[in-house]
Design a protein around this motif. Structure first.
Motif, PDB file in Angstrom:
ATOM      1  N   VAL A  85       0.837  -1.201   0.000  1.00 39.25           N
ATOM      2  CA  VAL A  85       0.000   0.000   0.000  1.00 39.25           C
ATOM      3  C   VAL A  85       0.874   1.254   0.000  1.00 39.25           C
ATOM      4  O   VAL A  85       0.698   2.169  -0.818  1.00 39.25           O
ATOM      5  CB  VAL A  85      -0.957   0.005   1.211  1.00 39.25           C
ATOM      6  CG1 VAL A  85      -1.724   1.329   1.267  1.00 39.25           C
ATOM      7  CG2 VAL A  85      -1.932  -1.171   1.129  1.00 39.25           C
ATOM      8  N   THR A  86       1.847   1.304   0.908  1.00 39.74           N
ATOM      9  CA  THR A  86       2.767   2.444   0.964  1.00 39.74           C
ATOM     10  C   THR A  86       3.589   2.533  -0.311  1.00 39.74           C
ATOM     11  O   THR A  86       3.845   3.635  -0.829  1.00 39.74           O
ATOM     12  CB  THR A  86       3.694   2.317   2.180  1.00 39.74           C
ATOM     13  OG1 THR A  86       2.905   2.286   3.370  1.00 39.74           O
ATOM     14  CG2 THR A  86       4.672   3.473   2.247  1.00 39.74           C
ATOM     15  N   ALA A  87       3.994   1.385  -0.821  1.00 38.70           N
ATOM     16  CA  ALA A  87       4.787   1.364  -2.052  1.00 38.70           C
ATOM     17  C   ALA A  87       4.015   2.011  -3.199  1.00 38.70           C
ATOM     18  O   ALA A  87       4.558   2.836  -3.948  1.00 38.70           O
ATOM     19  CB  ALA A  87       5.166  -0.072  -2.400  1.00 38.70           C
ATOM     20  N   LYS A  88       2.756   1.650  -3.331  1.00 41.97           N
ATOM     21  CA  LYS A  88       1.948   2.184  -4.433  1.00 41.97           C
ATOM     22  C   LYS A  88       1.832   3.700  -4.341  1.00 41.97           C
ATOM     23  O   LYS A  88       1.948   4.414  -5.350  1.00 41.97           O
ATOM     24  CB  LYS A  88       0.558   1.539  -4.410  1.00 41.97           C
ATOM     25  CG  LYS A  88      -0.320   1.943  -5.583  1.00 41.97           C
ATOM     26  CD  LYS A  88      -1.648   1.205  -5.554  1.00 41.97           C
ATOM     27  CE  LYS A  88      -2.524   1.576  -6.743  1.00 41.97           C
ATOM     28  NZ  LYS A  88      -3.828   0.852  -6.716  1.00 41.97           N
ATOM     29  N   VAL A  89       1.609   4.212  -3.140  1.00 39.53           N
ATOM     30  CA  VAL A  89       1.497   5.667  -2.957  1.00 39.53           C
ATOM     31  C   VAL A  89       2.792   6.358  -3.372  1.00 39.53           C
ATOM     32  O   VAL A  89       2.782   7.384  -4.060  1.00 39.53           O
ATOM     33  CB  VAL A  89       1.152   5.998  -1.495  1.00 39.53           C
ATOM     34  CG1 VAL A  89       1.254   7.503  -1.250  1.00 39.53           C
ATOM     35  CG2 VAL A  89      -0.243   5.489  -1.149  1.00 39.53           C
ATOM     36  N   ASN A  90       3.926   5.796  -2.997  1.00 35.75           N
ATOM     37  CA  ASN A  90       5.212   6.403  -3.326  1.00 35.75           C
ATOM     38  C   ASN A  90       5.477   6.371  -4.829  1.00 35.75           C
ATOM     39  O   ASN A  90       5.994   7.345  -5.395  1.00 35.75           O
ATOM     40  CB  ASN A  90       6.335   5.697  -2.581  1.00 35.75           C
ATOM     41  CG  ASN A  90       6.484   6.181  -1.145  1.00 35.75           C
ATOM     42  OD1 ASN A  90       6.812   7.334  -0.895  1.00 35.75           O
ATOM     43  ND2 ASN A  90       6.223   5.300  -0.198  1.00 35.75           N
ATOM     44  N   PHE A  91       5.129   5.269  -5.487  1.00 37.54           N
ATOM     45  CA  PHE A  91       5.338   5.189  -6.931  1.00 37.54           C
ATOM     46  C   PHE A  91       4.428   6.187  -7.666  1.00 37.54           C
ATOM     47  O   PHE A  91       4.852   6.819  -8.644  1.00 37.54           O
ATOM     48  CB  PHE A  91       5.086   3.774  -7.435  1.00 37.54           C
ATOM     49  CG  PHE A  91       6.129   2.782  -7.002  1.00 37.54           C
ATOM     50  CD1 PHE A  91       7.481   3.063  -7.142  1.00 37.54           C
ATOM     51  CD2 PHE A  91       5.758   1.562  -6.446  1.00 37.54           C
ATOM     52  CE1 PHE A  91       8.450   2.144  -6.743  1.00 37.54           C
ATOM     53  CE2 PHE A  91       6.716   0.644  -6.044  1.00 37.54           C
ATOM     54  CZ  PHE A  91       8.069   0.943  -6.186  1.00 37.54           C
ATOM     55  N   GLN A  92       3.199   6.329  -7.197  1.00 39.11           N
ATOM     56  CA  GLN A  92       2.290   7.297  -7.826  1.00 39.11           C
ATOM     57  C   GLN A  92       2.803   8.724  -7.631  1.00 39.11           C
ATOM     58  O   GLN A  92       2.719   9.557  -8.546  1.00 39.11           O
ATOM     59  CB  GLN A  92       0.883   7.139  -7.234  1.00 39.11           C
ATOM     60  CG  GLN A  92       0.190   5.859  -7.677  1.00 39.11           C
ATOM     61  CD  GLN A  92      -1.117   5.617  -6.941  1.00 39.11           C
ATOM     62  OE1 GLN A  92      -1.282   6.044  -5.793  1.00 39.11           O
ATOM     63  NE2 GLN A  92      -2.048   4.919  -7.590  1.00 39.11           N
ATOM     64  N   THR A  93       3.370   8.999  -6.451  1.00 37.26           N
ATOM     65  CA  THR A  93       3.955  10.325  -6.211  1.00 37.26           C
ATOM     66  C   THR A  93       5.159  10.558  -7.115  1.00 37.26           C
ATOM     67  O   THR A  93       5.339  11.655  -7.666  1.00 37.26           O
ATOM     68  CB  THR A  93       4.372  10.469  -4.737  1.00 37.26           C
ATOM     69  OG1 THR A  93       3.252  10.194  -3.894  1.00 37.26           O
ATOM     70  CG2 THR A  93       4.898  11.867  -4.457  1.00 37.26           C
TER      71      THR A  93
END
Length: 348
Positions: A211-219
């Motif tokens: 979940v955190t990974a996805k947010v960081n990649f989208q950012t």
């Protein structure tokens, strides 16, 4: 007396020549290719073992610069470790040869400490040799890290999403050009970039926090839509969620941005295989194999598909070719052994 003096002179010359040979002679290709499988850094004169700093060579010798000696010594260490059965700290020793301390690993010559080295360090040759040897022992005590390092050098590894092997040659060229490979680490803490969030994303994946990974990649992509590694990372998160079609979309864009990223091809192959498109999956796996010929993962995936289709003969043939390509890969060896066991024990 004159004859006796000449004999002593010849003996000294012979010993000095032997010392030079032990210290600097190496295969001519070592400076070019061997270090591509090691870690790479901005400071070129620091000798590293398994990515850890052990000592710095500041003195030239034998017509070689400190940088050239660093490459030679690291090559000596790598060769010693690759050929050793025992990688324990006890395998590191300091012996005296012609009144000069010599560090050896598994009985193989690594480096000779000269008076110039000691002068730069402000100590004696014996004390410097003991310090360098202890540093090497400290690294070898970290067995998991050393095992991974040796696996990477031999081609017996599976890819790490955080440090893609295909980048090593590029980083090596940058390092030898004195480029700041560690530039991001030197940035102020308040200054962020697309690459900063990309790094955070991959660290989150390694910590199994998708979940955190996805947010960081989208950012990361909001800051730079051409960040192919961030798209690859986002695709991994989508695959984890079961959104295979969306993942293929991200991977397709990543492939257009950087067609040489083997891991993107691998992920595309996995997506196609998940959708049942085995032919398309093998095409992607073969492209990955061309980009990473020393990675056994692609060959193992193709073997899986072949065996699921009951095409054992073709799978055996392809694994044999993979074995010739990566003869030291334990993954390939074990897989071929499994195939042989199955063929010997099958009931028909």
């Amino acid at each position: 007396m004159k004859r006796k003096y000449s004999a002593i002179a010849y003996f000294v010359i012979a010993c000095f020549s032997l010392w030079l040979a032990q210290t600097i002679i190496m295969p001519p290709q070592a400076l070019a290719s061997d270090r591509l499988f090691g870690r790479v850094y901005a400071n070129p004169e620091v000798v590293r073992v398994a990515g850890q700093e052990v000592f710095t060579i500041q003195a030239a010798a034998g017509g070689f610069t400190p940088l050239e000696r660093t490459l030679i010594v690291e090559n000596n260490i790598n060769n010693a470790l690759m050929g050793a059965r025992d990688h324990s700290p006890a395998n590191v020793e300091v012996i005296m040869i012609n009144q000069l301390p010599v560090i050896r690993v598994d009985g193989k010559h690594v480096v000779t400490i000269t008076t110039e080295c000691a002068k730069f360090a402000g100590t004696t040759m014996e004390a410097l040799a003991a310090e360098w040897a202890n540093n090497v022992r400290n690294v070898l005590s970290q067995t998991a890290m050393v095992s991974q390092y040796l696996a990477e050098m031999s081609g017996n590894y599976l890819t790490s999403m955080y440090s893609p092997p295909y980048r090593r040659a590029r980083l090596e060229a940058a390092r030898l050009n004195h480029a700041a490979v560690a530039f991001r680490e030197d940035l102020p803490a308040t200054l962020v970039s697309s690459d900063t969030f990309e790094d955070k994303g991959f660290r989150a994946i390694l910590g199994k926090d998708m979940v955190t990974a996805k947010v960081n990649f989208q950012t990361a992509l909001s800051l730079n839509s051409d960040n192919s590694r961030a798209r690859y990372g986002l695709a991994l998160c989508l695959m984890d969620e079961g959104k295979i079609t969306d993942a293929i979309g991200e991977l397709t864009i990543a492939r257009k941005i950087d067609p040489n990223d083997a891991e993107v091809h691998l992920a595309l192959g996995q997506c196609q295989e998940t959708l049942g498109n085995d032919v398309a999956a093998m095409v992607r796996y073969r492209e990955a194999a061309l980009l990473q010929p020393d990675n056994p993962e692609t060959y193992l995936y193709i073997a899986d598909i072949r065996e699921e289709k009951n095409d054992i003969g073709q799978s055996v043939s392809e694994l044999w070719n993979a074995h010739k390509q990566i003869p030291r890969s334990e993954y390939i060896r074990l897989r071929r052994q499994d195939q042989l066991t199955w063929r010997l024990n099958r009931p028909f």
